[in-house]
Design a protein around this motif. Structure first.
Motif, short mmCIF file in Angstrom:
data_model
loop_
_atom_site.label_atom_id
_atom_site.label_comp_id
_atom_site.label_asym_id
_atom_site.label_seq_id
_atom_site.Cartn_x
_atom_site.Cartn_y
_atom_site.Cartn_z
N ILE A 22 1.22 -1.10 0.24
CA ILE A 22 -0.02 -0.05 0.38
C ILE A 22 0.88 1.03 0.21
O ILE A 22 0.82 2.18 -0.72
N ARG A 23 2.36 1.44 0.93
CA ARG A 23 2.63 2.36 1.25
C ARG A 23 3.29 2.75 -0.78
O ARG A 23 4.01 3.71 -0.99
N ARG A 24 3.60 1.37 -1.43
CA ARG A 24 5.15 1.58 -2.83
C ARG A 24 3.47 2.20 -3.29
O ARG A 24 3.81 2.82 -4.50
N SER A 29 8.20 9.39 -6.24
CA SER A 29 9.46 8.98 -6.50
C SER A 29 9.97 10.53 -6.37
O SER A 29 9.89 11.54 -6.45
N ARG A 30 11.54 10.82 -6.21
CA ARG A 30 12.22 12.56 -6.35
C ARG A 30 13.38 12.00 -7.72
O ARG A 30 12.60 13.70 -8.45
N ASP A 134 2.42 6.50 -9.46
CA ASP A 134 3.51 7.52 -9.80
C ASP A 134 4.65 6.95 -10.98
O ASP A 134 5.18 5.90 -11.31
N ALA A 135 3.75 7.47 -12.54
CA ALA A 135 4.41 7.40 -13.34
C ALA A 135 6.07 7.06 -13.58
O ALA A 135 5.95 5.83 -15.05
N PHE A 136 6.79 7.72 -12.61
CA PHE A 136 8.16 8.19 -12.71
C PHE A 136 9.00 6.75 -12.14
O PHE A 136 9.56 6.72 -12.47
N GLU A 137 7.59 5.76 -11.10
CA GLU A 137 8.61 4.83 -10.29
C GLU A 137 9.28 3.45 -11.03
O GLU A 137 10.61 3.30 -10.62
N THR A 138 8.83 3.71 -12.24
CA THR A 138 10.15 2.39 -13.03
C THR A 138 11.65 2.66 -13.60
O THR A 138 12.35 1.94 -13.88
N LEU A 169 3.20 14.95 -8.93
CA LEU A 169 4.48 16.39 -7.50
C LEU A 169 5.71 15.72 -8.38
O LEU A 169 6.50 15.73 -7.95
N ALA A 170 6.13 14.48 -8.69
CA ALA A 170 7.39 12.97 -8.80
C ALA A 170 7.51 13.37 -10.14
O ALA A 170 9.19 14.05 -9.85
N ALA A 171 6.69 14.27 -11.32
CA ALA A 171 7.70 15.71 -12.09
C ALA A 171 7.66 16.61 -11.54
O ALA A 171 9.01 17.19 -11.97
N ARG A 172 7.33 17.30 -10.70
CA ARG A 172 7.92 18.14 -9.81
C ARG A 172 9.27 18.19 -9.43
O ARG A 172 10.26 18.88 -9.44
#
Length: 206
Positions: A22-24, A29-30, A134-138, A169-172
């Motif tokens: 759930i947390r994942r 991501s940064r 988050d679409a950036f995760e991979t 937010l990950a994009a920012r």
């Protein structure tokens, strides 16, 4: 007694495993700072038939969002901007279980409805798969945007409070200039809190 202890340990382990899943799912991501890039891209988030055709969204809201999304796509094509569709597929073992337990099994890897919904099929230049909100995760989106020289993102899709918010937010976090086209999004719940988070992070909601 020993059997009860073993069962207790197994139950605790299972609960912890699901809690980490759930947390994942909701983590942001940064990533590395992108530096100066001049390009712009349009991101379509989770516009899949399983959500678009069978999601908890009123027909009137869906019609308005569809028109706005198609306008974004048309404008991008006129201006030669890349259009990137992000599809959700729950593929991590813990998230697959959570999706089956709490999300009606929608968008689990290998299930029907994970392809783009009919109004958007064939209109995009690139399609990527994400595993969490988050679409950036991979890292795949990072690499594609770097190849395309993109530093500005226009985001549409669903759900505003979850995958749109977390991806923006990950994009920012990486230094992208981000505009979320509100009329081109859908949400099952009020969006005021998510909009405040976006504003605090320096995102633009149009």
């Amino acid at each position: 007694m020993m059997i009860a202890s073993v069962l207790g340990v197994l139950a605790l382990s299972a609960a912890l495993w699901l809690a980490l899943g759930i947390r994942r799912i909701g983590a942001i991501s940064r990533g590395k700072p992108i530096g100066a890039r001049s390009g712009t891209a349009v991101l379509l988030i989770d516009l899949q038939s399983v959500f678009w055709d069978h999601g908890p969204y009123p027909e009137a809201a869906t019609s308005v969002a569809e028109a706005a999304i198609l306008d974004e796509i048309s404008a991008a094509k006129r201006n030669g901007l890349p259009i990137i569709a992000i599809r959700q597929e729950w593929s991590i073992p813990s998230t697959k279980v959570i999706a089956r337990l709490a999300m009606k099994g929608q968008a689990v890897e290998g299930t029907p409805g994970v392809d783009l919904a009919a109004p958007f099929s064939g209109l995009v230049d690139h399609v990527l798969v994400k595993r969490v909100q988050d679409a950036f995760e991979t890292g795949d989106l990072d690499r594609l945007l770097a190849t395309l020289g993109v530093g500005t993102l226009r985001i549409v899709g669903l759900d505003f409070n979850y995958c749109v918010l977390k991806t923006a937010l990950a994009a920012r976090n990486r230094g992208y200039a981000v505009t979320v086209v509100k009329q081109g999004t859908l949400s099952a719940k009020p969006t005021a809190q998510a909009e405040q988070r976006m504003a605090t992070a320096g995102l633009h909601v149009q």
